[in-house]
Design an enzyme around this catalytic site. Structure first.
Site, PDB file in Angstrom:
ATOM      1  N   HIS A 122      -2.894   1.568   7.035  1.00 45.75           N
ATOM      2  CA  HIS A 122      -4.033   1.236   6.167  1.00 45.75           C
ATOM      3  C   HIS A 122      -4.864   0.061   6.671  1.00 45.75           C
ATOM      4  CE1 HIS A 122      -5.813   1.988   2.104  1.00 45.75           C
ATOM      5  NE2 HIS A 122      -5.524   3.176   2.587  1.00 45.75           N
ATOM      6  N   ARG A 180      -9.460  12.111  11.056  1.00 50.22           N
ATOM      7  CA  ARG A 180      -9.144  12.244   9.633  1.00 50.22           C
ATOM      8  C   ARG A 180     -10.355  12.485   8.732  1.00 50.22           C
ATOM      9  NH1 ARG A 180      -5.442  12.326   6.737  1.00 50.22           N
ATOM     10  NH2 ARG A 180      -5.582  10.389   5.570  1.00 50.22           N
ATOM     11  N   GLU A 196      -1.190   6.278  11.374  1.00 52.91           N
ATOM     12  CA  GLU A 196      -2.570   6.364  10.870  1.00 52.91           C
ATOM     13  C   GLU A 196      -3.184   4.998  10.594  1.00 52.91           C
ATOM     14  OE1 GLU A 196      -2.571   8.729   7.322  1.00 52.91           O
ATOM     15  OE2 GLU A 196      -4.393   7.824   6.549  1.00 52.91           O
ATOM     16  N   GLU A 220      -3.626  16.597   4.726  1.00 51.11           N
ATOM     17  CA  GLU A 220      -2.976  15.772   3.688  1.00 51.11           C
ATOM     18  C   GLU A 220      -3.077  16.507   2.346  1.00 51.11           C
ATOM     19  OE1 GLU A 220      -4.897  12.006   3.063  1.00 51.11           O
ATOM     20  OE2 GLU A 220      -3.084  11.099   2.238  1.00 51.11           O
ATOM     21  N   TYR A 249       0.811  -1.202   0.000  1.00 48.09           N
ATOM     22  CA  TYR A 249       0.000   0.000   0.000  1.00 48.09           C
ATOM     23  C   TYR A 249       0.858   1.271   0.000  1.00 48.09           C
ATOM     24  CZ  TYR A 249      -2.625   3.905   1.351  1.00 48.09           C
ATOM     25  OH  TYR A 249      -3.139   5.159   1.353  1.00 48.09           O
TER      26      TYR A 249
HETATM   27  O1  EZ4 Z   1      -5.967   4.822   0.106  1.00 50.80           O
HETATM   28  O2  EZ4 Z   1      -7.826   7.720  -0.621  1.00 50.80           O
HETATM   29  O3  EZ4 Z   1      -4.293   8.483   3.681  1.00 50.80           O
HETATM   30  N1  EZ4 Z   1      -4.611   8.260   2.594  1.00 50.80           N
HETATM   31  C1  EZ4 Z   1      -5.078   7.110   2.120  1.00 50.80           C
HETATM   32  C2  EZ4 Z   1      -5.523   7.107   0.686  1.00 50.80           C
HETATM   33  C3  EZ4 Z   1      -6.566   6.038   0.401  1.00 50.80           C
HETATM   34  C4  EZ4 Z   1      -7.388   6.426  -0.785  1.00 50.80           C
HETATM   35  C5  EZ4 Z   1      -8.575   5.481  -0.942  1.00 50.80           C
HETATM   36  O4  EZ4 Z   1      -9.466   6.011  -1.840  1.00 50.80           O
HETATM   37  O5  EZ4 Z   1      -5.140   6.151   2.849  1.00 50.80           O
HETATM   38  O6  EZ4 Z   1      -4.438   7.006  -0.179  1.00 50.80           O
HETATM   39 CO    CO Z   2      -4.961   6.739   4.950  1.00 50.14          CO
END
Ligand code: EZ4
Ligand code: CO
Length: 403
Positions: A212, A283, A236, A339, A159
């Site tokens: 994630h 968030r 996060e 962000e 990711y």
């Molecule tokens: O994977 O917005 O913190 N940001 C994230 C993003 C999410 C996408 C999913 O649509 O986690 O990059």
């Molecule tokens: Co995120």
């Protein structure tokens, strides 16, 4: 100020966006972002088939009443699709109100509570060396806060890592990509990345990391502890927040600040974590949590409990949604960070905007009224909708996991 028209515009200048345009009898129009990554057309239907027929004819000035009408007035409340639709309406109405008052939106929200908005960018490397190098590039661009993600040895797709580094977008075409995940490999590796980044660049830059939603509470606690020496700004989305009691376990074990909530839609998704002081940053974002009106309700609660905001601002938040975040960020006291993943140039062309990045902060043009962003409809029409999906995750034994 009667609403005489409301239409949905779907375009894909590199990725899909759902935009709502509301026009009033006076000729003033406002725009809002209703993009839900990978589920875009559901929001289009929710708006076109259900909400917009009842929006026409209403007084655009009555933002709170319209918000409540669509929130309380729905027997089937909340959820990402419903709340994205309400978000777009709300943003467009605030845009209209601020344009009618000839002011930048933040003036209506109480005026600037700060001069500039601290933002963080994404350094995504395919491996440790590459991630360290990417952090350097962001520092060179002036960023003061950087989210660091890295490819994990032994895992093919991780990711946050993609070939198009500057414009990372996880949704891909046709059918969902299936990725393989292994928490053990991840936990063995990630602390080394932060060790190396701190060794190379020191402790001045703010560093962030996104797990994630892939860990269990005790794994998250362990990661938080291992990362403590590197003084993260936040860690996060460690665990999926469906079982929010899990955060008590994390909190008991680590002083690494915690952020969660990009998939939350209302204050009811946040209140347990906020009032129990289980997180440090919330968030929720303009496009998914009920627009400016929804965000203000959440921020007001968070303020009482020492929780700051950190609005989601990935590339699936359109420049309209991002502008709404910036106006909100600049106007509240308990802002934490925003962000800011930059959009590709063709997206910026479809949505001409006026936020300015300089030395790690974003400022807003004082001469632009409303949200300060527009949609070029003719250009948007050149980029029709393309079906795209976010990936899914499986573990190495092929069982499903959280992406
Ligand atoms: O994977 O917005 O913190 N940001 C994230 C993003 C999410 C996408 C999913 O649509 O986690 O990059
Ligand atoms: Co995120």
């Amino acid at each position: 100020m009667k609403i005489i028209d409301a239409k949905v515009i779907v375009c894909s200048p590199g990725r899909n966006f759902v935009t709502l345009k509301i026009t009033t009898q006076s000729g003033i129009y406002g725009i809002g972002d209703a993009t839900v990554n990978g589920r875009e057309l559901s929001v289009v239907s929710y708006l076109e088939d259900h909400l917009l027929p009842t929006l026409i004819g209403r007084d655009a000035r009555r933002i709170e009443d319209i918000w409540q009408y669509f929130y309380r007035g729905a027997y089937w409340r909340r959820g990402p699709i419903t709340m994205a639709a309400i978000s777009a309406i709300d943003m467009a109405l605030w845009d209209i109100k601020a344009k009618a008052a000839s002011m930048p939106l933040y003036e209506l929200l109480g005026g600037k509570a700060r001069d500039k908005v601290l933002v963080y960018g994404h350094a995504n490397g395919i491996n440790l060396e590459d991630s360290v190098e990417e952090v350097g590039k962001y520092l060179d661009k002036g960023y003061k806060a950087i989210r660091v993600q890295s490819g994990i040895p032994g895992l093919e797709d991780t990711y946050g890592v993609a070939p198009e580094k500057m414009y990372y977008e996880p949704a891909k075409g046709n059918l969902p990509q299936e990725c393989i995940w292994d928490t053990h490999k991840y936990l063995n590796f990630i602390p080394k990345v932060f060790e190396k980044v701190r060794d190379t660049y020191g402790y001045e830059p703010h560093l962030l990391h996104d797990s994630h939603h892939r860990l269990s509470p005790i794994e998250a606690a362990s990661l938080g502890k291992m990362l403590e020496p590197y003084r993260l700004f936040w860690l996060e989305d460690t665990v999926h927040a469906e079982l929010q009691e899990g955060f008590e376990i994390i909190r008991k074990h680590t002083t690494t600040p915690l952020a969660v909530g990009e998939v939350f839609n209302t204050v009811y998704d946040c209140h347990h974590l906020i009032t129990n002081q289980l997180i440090d940053y919330i968030r929720t974002t303009s496009t998914h949590a009920g627009g400016i009106t929804g965000l203000r309700k959440i921020a007001a609660l968070a303020d009482v409990f020492h929780v700051k905001t950190g609005c989601h601002g990935a590339t699936d938040i359109s420049p309209i949604g991002l502008a709404a975040c910036f106006h909100f960020d600049i106007s509240i006291n308990n802002f934490g960070i925003q962000e800011f993943m930059r959009h590709e140039e063709k997206i910026e062309e479809v949505f001409p905007n006026s936020y300015i990045f300089k030395d790690g902060y974003v400022t807003l043009d004082e001469n632009k009224i409303g949200l300060g962003v527009d949609i070029d409809e003719q250009l948007a029409a050149k980029y029709p909708y393309e079906r795209k999906y976010l990936p899914v995750n499986r573990l190495e034994d092929n069982s499903m996991w959280n992406w």
